[in-house]
Design an enzyme around this catalytic site. Structure first.
Site, short mmCIF file in Angstrom:
data_model
loop_
_atom_site.label_atom_id
_atom_site.label_comp_id
_atom_site.label_asym_id
_atom_site.label_seq_id
_atom_site.Cartn_x
_atom_site.Cartn_y
_atom_site.Cartn_z
N ASN A 181 -17.81 -19.75 -35.46
CA ASN A 181 -17.21 -19.10 -34.12
C ASN A 181 -17.65 -17.78 -34.04
O ASN A 181 -16.78 -16.77 -34.70
CB ASN A 181 -15.69 -19.52 -34.07
N TRP A 182 -18.71 -17.26 -33.32
CA TRP A 182 -19.21 -16.05 -33.35
C TRP A 182 -18.21 -15.20 -32.25
O TRP A 182 -18.32 -13.84 -32.04
CB TRP A 182 -20.55 -16.00 -32.85
N LYS A 183 -17.22 -15.73 -31.68
CA LYS A 183 -16.46 -14.86 -30.64
C LYS A 183 -17.13 -13.94 -29.99
O LYS A 183 -18.18 -14.35 -29.33
CB LYS A 183 -15.34 -14.26 -31.64
N HIS A 237 -8.39 -22.47 -28.83
CA HIS A 237 -8.46 -21.72 -29.91
C HIS A 237 -7.03 -20.73 -30.07
O HIS A 237 -6.80 -20.43 -28.64
CB HIS A 237 -9.67 -20.64 -30.00
N GLU A 247 -6.13 -24.15 -37.66
CA GLU A 247 -6.13 -22.49 -37.83
C GLU A 247 -4.76 -22.08 -37.85
O GLU A 247 -4.55 -21.61 -36.78
CB GLU A 247 -7.25 -22.02 -36.91
N GLY A 281 -8.53 -13.99 -39.15
CA GLY A 281 -8.80 -12.54 -39.15
C GLY A 281 -8.12 -11.47 -39.99
O GLY A 281 -8.06 -10.27 -39.72
N SER A 302 -9.94 -17.10 -42.09
CA SER A 302 -10.35 -15.82 -43.16
C SER A 302 -11.25 -16.81 -44.15
O SER A 302 -11.00 -16.62 -45.53
CB SER A 302 -9.12 -15.43 -43.86
N GLY A 335 -14.94 -17.61 -38.57
CA GLY A 335 -15.22 -16.41 -37.59
C GLY A 335 -16.02 -15.50 -38.23
O GLY A 335 -17.23 -15.71 -38.20
P1 13P Z 1 -11.98 -15.69 -39.03
O1 13P Z 1 -12.69 -16.45 -40.05
O2 13P Z 1 -12.44 -14.41 -38.70
O3 13P Z 1 -10.54 -15.44 -39.62
O4 13P Z 1 -11.56 -16.46 -37.87
C1 13P Z 1 -11.27 -17.88 -37.80
C2 13P Z 1 -11.41 -18.38 -36.70
O5 13P Z 1 -10.66 -17.81 -35.57
C3 13P Z 1 -12.46 -19.35 -36.28
O6 13P Z 1 -12.40 -19.98 -34.86
#
Ligand code: 13P
Length: 245
Positions: free
Chosen positions: A7-9, A93, A164, A170, A206, A227
């Site tokens: 997920n590149w957000k 999400h 999640e 994060g 994470s 992420g």
């Molecule tokens: P991180 O891997 O940056 O913690 O994010 C996880 C996430 O929200 C994936 O959708």
């Protein structure tokens, strides 16, 4: 089948997204035993689909609006993502729920619209730190699952879930693999109340190149939704290569 979803957000701009997709293409980081998918920003989706079209790597939307067409300024529908070649779309999400106020009802409407459009929803659920600290993790997960699945009609293979925990996203504070397994077993038993179909459940929060294998070695966890570590060539490449070994 195991899943690695990135997920590149809103981390990558156009050029960075294209570079990362080109890396996945040239390194031939796809394999029949692993379902690999990336969730870029909408702006680059068509270009990424073009780069990856000769590979088995799929793409998905980070979010889509549930109306299919009409006067909805700023929205992109599930049908539009399907039309340009996406396979998946995230629904609910934690950042959508907590930053943009999405409710379980909104999530359910999205799940139905994705299925109608032929996209596979990845339904994201997870407890907050407050839930965890007040012993409400199972209550929260059960409620999110009930609202998403009760009375939902879908074929096997069309719906996935990502567990999640909000406190793990994060933060560098990943859920311990044994705890993630315990929650995912619970999630699967709750889903079984509403559907006989197998629903893969991924862990997210994470995940990085150092801990990814500890999740993949546990049977109940069907994959990872990653992420920030999926947005860098070196870490995403190392994650995929280590799982493919
Ligand atoms: P991180 O891997 O940056 O913690 O994010 C996880 C996430 O929200 C994936 O959708």
């Amino acid at each position: 089948m195991k899943y690695i979803f990135g997920n590149w957000k809103m981390y990558l701009n156009f050029e960075e997204s294209v570079n990362l997709a080109n890396f996945l293409f040239t390194e031939k980081l796809d394999d029949s035993g692993i379902e690999l998918a990336v969730f870029p920003t909408a702006l680059v989706m068509k270009d990424i689909n073009n780069i990856l079209k000769s590979t088995s790597i799929k793409t998905g939307a980070q979010d889509a609006g549930h109306p299919s067409k009409g006067a909805y300024t700023g929205m992109i529908s599930a049908e539009m993502y399907k039309e340009i070649g996406c396979e998946y779309a995230l629904a609910g999400h934690s950042e959508r729920r907590h930053l943009f106020g999405e409710t379980n009802k909104d999530v359910r409407a999205k799940v139905e619209s994705y299925l109608d459009a032929g996209l596979k929803p990845v339904i994201c659920i997870g407890e907050t730190k407050k839930d965890r600290d007040s012993d409400k993790t199972r209550y929260r997960l059960a409620k999110q699952i009930m609202r998403a699945f009760e009375g939902l009609s879908f074929d096997e293979g069309q719906v996935l879930v990502a567990y999640e925990p909000v406190w793990a996203i994060g933060t560098g504070n990943a859920c311990l693999p044994a705890d993630a397994t315990d929650r995912i077993d619970f999630i699967k038993s709750e889903i079984a109340k509403y559907s006989q179909n197998f629903v893969p459940v991924l862990y997210g929060g994470s995940v990085d190149e150092d801990n990814v294998l500890s999740y993949f070695s546990l049977g109940s966890i069907d994959g990872a939704l990653i992420g920030s570590a999926s947005t860098k060539i070196s870490s995403f490449g190392n994650i995929i290569k280590s799982v493919l070994k």
